[in-house]
Design an enzyme around this catalytic site. Structure first.
Site, PDB file in Angstrom:
ATOM      1  N   LYS A 148       0.835  -1.205   0.000  1.00  0.00           N
ATOM      2  CA  LYS A 148       0.000   0.000   0.000  1.00  0.00           C
ATOM      3  C   LYS A 148       0.869   1.253   0.000  1.00  0.00           C
ATOM      4  CE  LYS A 148      -4.240  -1.596   2.171  1.00  0.00           C
ATOM      5  NZ  LYS A 148      -5.050  -1.480   0.939  1.00  0.00           N
ATOM      6  N   ARG A 158     -11.193 -10.364  -1.665  1.00  0.00           N
ATOM      7  CA  ARG A 158     -12.037 -11.192  -2.524  1.00  0.00           C
ATOM      8  C   ARG A 158     -11.496 -12.605  -2.646  1.00  0.00           C
ATOM      9  NH1 ARG A 158     -11.311  -7.099  -7.445  1.00  0.00           N
ATOM     10  NH2 ARG A 158     -11.177  -5.695  -5.661  1.00  0.00           N
TER      11      ARG A 158
END
Ligand code: BES
Ligand code: MN
Ligand code: ZN
Length: 478
Positions: free
Chosen positions: A254, A329
């Protein structure tokens, strides 16, 4: 925390009184008589401004009566007593009682569901959490005038469950690894059956392993919690929660690094599921509920998955991993596929801090809800409006499905082929690939799962979003 009890009248030992003001008026003849006050005059002369009080505004006046401990009476404005104003006012009362262990008298004269909203928000507003070495716990006892026992119990149950989820979310990631979450699941199961898979038992869970392998000590956990109601022939709800105990992004680290700091909250979906399970027995839920907590840390290490890897999910579907920061996911896909294959759900719902895009679209007040079942969507919207965990129906846009194409696997997982620029939608389309036509809904709670400021019902940090919604909806099964 706050505890709620029924009271017929003001007790002599109450240290504080809260008296609601609705549309500028406060009505409590017994209190007016006891303290020899005219509330109309008090409000007209002493209210902090000439403007009508906003919901949640509180102002206090000194009172005294022979033999009564109470020295102050707090007027709390409910505005015009709309649903959201009731919640704001409740939260303001809870906030005012933070750091106190008082006996409190609350002079409510509201309908049952209004009383419940007010009290739930009060206990949410009262929540604080820290790891200071001198931390103390505080409990104020609220005696609620004419509060019906069932309503008080229900408000207690729901708000305690939300606060339990918050505690889990607030806990830093050096403490809460997946194994820790499994321990919490056992601790708060409240009669629900808890089964945990780890290590080689996760052989088929390719998504959970790919993500959780980045942090092999203790590695990922699949936590299954099952509540069976007394009623036979009950419907079966399966809830799947994203339980990323920390999200660095993995090798697709990130950036800028600041956005990583709140990522201990990335297990908020799993925390909501756990908290829901902890409440089902006491609320005597009439439906079978299974929760699947998909827990892993998304770390950066030599055992991290790489952008470009291909993994095999539960049930056999292959997925090309393009960005290791889209890890949620991957763990959810295994959970959904497991539920479809083994659990015969009547309703399958996942809850996840899944995409920054959900926040871009809806801000931090509404969660993104995806489903093809319009009747169920309506039920969830209603439950959201009643409980305060509000949802907005977002579209599963079939035209965007080509975003999932992959040259080397069944699908790619970032779903960014073709630049559709709808990250929350395409993430939902990815998940739908694993539900095999089962009645399914997806809640993207990236926006609502965490508050950036301490305000209203929410502390800064994990909000416990989803617990109220799911308990409200589960409560509609008779
Ligand atoms: N946990 C994040 C989503 C998130 C972002 C939650 C901000 C709460 C606040 C998730 O794992 C993530 O990183 N999603 C990516 C997906 C992208 C790489 C396709 C995102 O939304 O940027
Ligand atoms: Mn991520
Ligand atoms: Zn994440």
């Amino acid at each position: 925390m706050l505890t709620f009890k029924r009271a017929e009248k003001l007790s002599k030992k109450a240290a504080q009184i809260f008296l609601p003001v609705i549309d500028g008026k406060a009505v409590a003849p017994e209190l007016a008589k006891l303290f020899q006050l005219n509330f109309e005059d008090e409000l007209a002369f002493f209210a902090p401004s000439d403007k009508p009080l906003k919901a949640g505004e509180i102002f206090e006046i000194p009172v005294s009566a022979e033999g009564y401990k109470c020295e102050r009476l707090a007027f709390v404005s409910l505005g015009k007593a709309s649903a959201s104003e009731l919640r704001q006012a409740g939260a303001a009362v809870g906030r005012k009682l933070r750091g106190k262990s008082d006996d409190v008298y609350l002079h409510l004269d509201l309908k049952k569901d209004e009383t419940k909203s007010f009290l739930v928000s009060a206990n949410l507003g009262n929540f604080t959490w820290n790891l200071k070495s001198d931390a103390k716990t505080f409990t104020s006892n609220i005696e609620v005038r004419n509060g019906e026992i069932e309503v008080l119990k229900s408000a207690q149950l729901v708000s305690d469950a939300v606060n339990r989820a918050r505690q889990l979310i607030h806990t830093p990631s050096n403490i809460k690894n997946p194994e820790w979450i499994a321990r919490q699941a056992k601790k708060y199961a409240n009669g629900a059956k808890v089964e945990i898979k780890s290590g080689t038992a996760l052989k088929e869970f390719g998504g959970l392993r790919a993500v959780g392998g980045s942090s092999p000590k203790p590695g990922p956990r699949f936590i299954k919690m099952t509540y069976v109601p007394r009623k036979s022939g009950a419907k079966h709800i399966v809830i799947v929660g994203k339980g990323i105990t920390y999200d660095t992004g993995g090798i697709s680290l990130k950036r800028p690094y600041d956005i990583m700091i709140p990522m201990k909250s990335d297990m908020a979906g799993a925390a909501a599921c756990l908290a829901v399970m902890s409440a089902l027995k006491d609320m005597k839920a009439n439906v079978k509920v299974t929760a699947l907590l998909m827990c892993a840390e998304n770390s950066i290490s030599s055992t991290s998955q790489r952008p470009g890897d291909v993994i095999t999910h539960y049930g056999g579907k292959t997925v090309e991993v393009l960005n290791t920061d889209a890890e949620g996911r991957l763990v959810l896909a295994d959970g959904l596929a497991y539920a479809v294959k083994n659990l015969k759900p009547d309703y399958l719902i996942d809850i996840a801090t899944l995409t920054g895009s959900a926040t871009l679209g809806l801000g931090k007040q509404y969660a993104a809800l995806y489903s093809r079942n319009l009747k169920w969507i309506k039920e969830l919207r209603t439950a959201g409006d009643i409980s305060g965990d509000r949802v907005w129906h977002m579209p599963l846009i079939d035209d965007y499905e080509s975003a999932l194409e992959s040259d080397i696997a069944d699908i790619n997982h970032t779903a960014d082929k073709g630049d559709f620029n709808a990250g929350s939608v395409t993430a939902a389309l990815f998940l739908e690939q694993f539900v095999n036509g089962v009645n399914w809904a997806h809640l993207d709670i990236a926006g609502v799962g965490r508050a950036e400021a301490d305000s209203g019902e929410n502390p800064k940090g994990g909000t416990g979003w989803g617990v109220r919604l799911l308990l409200e909806w589960i409560g509609t099964f008779k």
